[in-house]
Design a protein around this motif. Structure first.
Motif, short mmCIF file in Angstrom:
data_model
loop_
_atom_site.label_atom_id
_atom_site.label_comp_id
_atom_site.label_asym_id
_atom_site.label_seq_id
_atom_site.Cartn_x
_atom_site.Cartn_y
_atom_site.Cartn_z
N UNK A 44 0.87 -1.17 0.00
CA UNK A 44 0.00 0.00 0.00
C UNK A 44 0.91 1.22 0.00
N UNK A 45 0.87 1.96 -1.11
CA UNK A 45 1.81 3.07 -1.25
C UNK A 45 1.05 4.40 -1.24
N UNK A 46 1.48 5.29 -0.34
CA UNK A 46 0.86 6.61 -0.26
C UNK A 46 1.95 7.66 -0.49
N UNK A 47 1.74 8.49 -1.48
CA UNK A 47 2.73 9.53 -1.75
C UNK A 47 2.13 10.89 -1.42
N UNK A 48 2.80 11.61 -0.52
CA UNK A 48 2.33 12.93 -0.11
C UNK A 48 3.04 14.01 -0.91
N UNK A 49 2.24 14.79 -1.63
CA UNK A 49 2.83 15.79 -2.52
C UNK A 49 2.62 17.21 -1.99
N UNK A 50 2.26 17.35 -0.69
CA UNK A 50 1.93 18.70 -0.22
C UNK A 50 3.11 19.67 -0.29
N UNK A 51 4.34 19.15 -0.28
CA UNK A 51 5.48 20.07 -0.36
C UNK A 51 6.14 20.09 -1.73
N UNK A 52 5.36 19.69 -2.72
CA UNK A 52 5.89 19.75 -4.08
C UNK A 52 5.50 21.09 -4.71
N UNK A 53 6.49 21.89 -5.04
CA UNK A 53 6.20 23.24 -5.51
C UNK A 53 5.98 23.29 -7.01
N UNK A 54 6.53 22.31 -7.72
CA UNK A 54 6.38 22.29 -9.17
C UNK A 54 6.47 20.86 -9.67
N UNK A 55 5.60 20.51 -10.59
CA UNK A 55 5.72 19.21 -11.22
C UNK A 55 5.33 19.34 -12.68
N UNK A 56 6.14 18.82 -13.56
CA UNK A 56 5.77 18.88 -14.98
C UNK A 56 5.35 17.48 -15.43
N UNK A 57 5.16 17.35 -16.73
CA UNK A 57 4.60 16.09 -17.22
C UNK A 57 5.54 14.89 -17.00
N UNK A 58 6.84 15.14 -16.84
CA UNK A 58 7.75 14.03 -16.57
C UNK A 58 7.37 13.37 -15.25
N UNK A 59 7.02 14.22 -14.26
CA UNK A 59 6.61 13.71 -12.96
C UNK A 59 5.34 12.88 -13.07
N UNK A 60 4.45 13.36 -13.92
CA UNK A 60 3.20 12.65 -14.15
C UNK A 60 3.51 11.24 -14.67
N UNK A 61 4.47 11.18 -15.59
CA UNK A 61 4.90 9.90 -16.15
C UNK A 61 5.37 8.95 -15.07
N UNK A 62 6.13 9.47 -14.11
CA UNK A 62 6.64 8.63 -13.02
C UNK A 62 5.47 8.04 -12.22
N UNK A 63 4.49 8.90 -11.90
CA UNK A 63 3.38 8.42 -11.07
C UNK A 63 2.49 7.43 -11.82
N UNK A 64 2.30 7.63 -13.11
CA UNK A 64 1.52 6.65 -13.86
C UNK A 64 2.25 5.31 -13.89
N UNK A 65 3.56 5.37 -14.11
CA UNK A 65 4.38 4.16 -14.11
C UNK A 65 4.28 3.44 -12.78
N UNK A 66 4.38 4.19 -11.68
CA UNK A 66 4.29 3.62 -10.34
C UNK A 66 2.92 2.98 -10.12
N UNK A 67 1.89 3.74 -10.52
CA UNK A 67 0.52 3.25 -10.35
C UNK A 67 0.34 1.89 -11.05
N UNK A 68 0.84 1.82 -12.28
CA UNK A 68 0.67 0.57 -13.04
C UNK A 68 1.45 -0.56 -12.41
#
Lengths: 110, 336
Positions: A44-68
């Protein structure tokens, strides 16, 4: 451009606190740190992004990969603490429909 | 060998002159020698050894300690010389890679080239600029036998060469779609299967596909997680988001895409963009969508192509001419 990734591994529940910017330069570090964890069965993986000041589409790619990856190992994947801007990014890409970004961690991760 | 002998001659002369009287000019000849040694690939340790032997020759009464110290210095400089040669060879390799990427960028340019079609009653402007050499954005126009115009705009998540390679695949997948299957939702459903099947799991594509029917002026469209474009309504002078829901290409094999329709009136405009447009960073933060609308309004009296060119110039200036992401902007205007 910096990122800190704080991982708390409690039994099969992993809580990750990400701080800083997620972009093409920092995304590889995020991927390398989190991918091995995502391959554990029933995690069970929970990622807290409250202190992320900027994320571009590369970051999105990482999270989709992780999710899958988590899903294919019968685990559960959640993102919490999304800013308005990040929420919009997940909405536009349709990812909000498949990734859990709404259940706030109880009181947030410490 | 001749190079070494010439250098020895030159060094002897310069050093003798300088030892005789320490003028600025004599010192300057040392600088010239330094440049020449780099040109002739003479290593630092070789220069020290040259220095030592010439010193022995022209000042044999120098104390042994000085000579020993030069031997020591030579040893110290050895590592520096090796590092310098490594750097030289890296520079050479980098040059080679650079020219290879340049060739690849040209190939990509040819592969992805698309002509803006001539459609009765429409004026179209398009611009696409890569942040680096290779473009991860892509747009493509097609016209079917009923004169309907298809427009696809896509952005690969990820930048640089891998993104560019991925784009070429999309282009060929689109080219191979059957003629009668240009309904936006089925185009996206087909491409989604291709991407899901063929692309690395951490690489995704956002795409918007629209089809303009010049007979009834209906624009139908569907989006796979793409940054929403704008719709300009001439009658009210208002800009609206062209909201369309849909998942990124390449995430789930069986994704269905919803198709939307819009009736386009004279003077109306359809504005499509890649997220590079609204993700631009300036000193104050991000470019807001409102700012972009302001830019469009300021240029609205111009030709479609001039509008997109001007907006690109303004955004480029805001970012101090350093694009962080590929940039694509398309404007389709129904003539009054």
């Amino acid at each position: 451009m910096n990122i800190t990734i704080d991982v708390q591994d409690i039994n099969s529940r992993v809580e990750i606190q990400v701080k800083g910017e997620i972009d093409a330069y920092t995304a590889p570090k995020l991927r390398e740190t989190l991918f091995p964890l995502s391959e554990q069965e029933n995690i069970s993986m929970v990622v807290d992004l409250s202190d992320v000041s900027y994320m571009d589409s590369t970051g999105l790619g990482v999270f989709v990969g992780l999710f899958k990856s988590v899903r294919s190992h019968n685990g559960e994947f959640r993102l919490v603490g999304l800013s308005e801007r990040l929420r919009r990014l997940f909405d536009i890409t349709g990812l909000a429909e498949i990734i859990d970004i709404n259940s706030d961690a109880e009181g947030g991760l410490k | 060998m001749e190079i070494r002998e010439n250098m020895e001659e030159r060094y002897r002369e310069a050093l003798s002159t300088y030892l005789k009287d320490q003028t600025e000019q004599a010192l300057y000849s040392g600088q010239k020698i330094s440049r020449k040694t780099i040109e002739d690939k003479i290593s630092p340790e070789e220069i020290i050894s040259l220095h030592k032997s010439i010193l022995m020759e022209i000042c044999p009464d120098t104390t042994d300690k000085v000579f020993h110290s030069l031997d020591f210095l030579l040893e110290v400089m050895m590592g520096y010389g090796i590092a310098y040669r490594e750097l030289q060879s890296l520079r050479h390799q980098q040059q080679e890679l650079k020219s290879e990427i340049e060739i690849a960028a040209n190939v990509q340019h040819t592969l992805l080239d698309t002509d803006i079609p001539d459609v009765d009653g429409l004026e179209i402007g398009a611009i696409s600029v890569p942040a680096k050499q290779m473009n991860g954005d892509y747009y493509h126009f097609v016209q079917d036998e009923n004169e309907c115009m298809g427009i696809g705009i896509a952005d690969v998540i990820g930048k640089g060469i891998p993104a560019a390679l991925c784009m070429s695949m999309i282009k060929y997948a689109m080219d191979s779609l059957p003629e009668h299957r240009h309904a936006p939702s089925s185009v996206l459903e087909n491409l989604n299967r291709v991407v899901e099947h063929n692309v690395d799991p951490s690489m995704f594509i956002t795409m918007f596909y629209g089809l303009y029917n010049p007979h009834n002026h209906v624009f139908s469209y569907a989006s796979a997680g793409h940054e929403p474009g704008f719709y300009y309504e001439a009658a009210t002078g208002e800009f609206k988001d062209m909201d369309a829901k849909g998942l990124l290409l390449g995430v789930e094999k069986k994704t269905k895409y919803k198709q939307y329709e819009k009736s386009v009136e004279p003077g109306d405009m359809i504005i499509l963009l890649s997220d590079g447009v609204t993700e631009c960073r300036t000193d104050e933060g991000f470019i807001e969508r409102e700012t972009l609308i302001e830019y469009i309004q300021k240029n609205i009296h111009l030709k479609a192509q001039e509008i997109v060119n001007n907006i690109y110039k303004q955004l480029e200036k805001l970012q101090h001419f350093q694009l962080r992401d590929d940039f694509t902007l398309i404007l389709i205007k129904r003539n009054v």
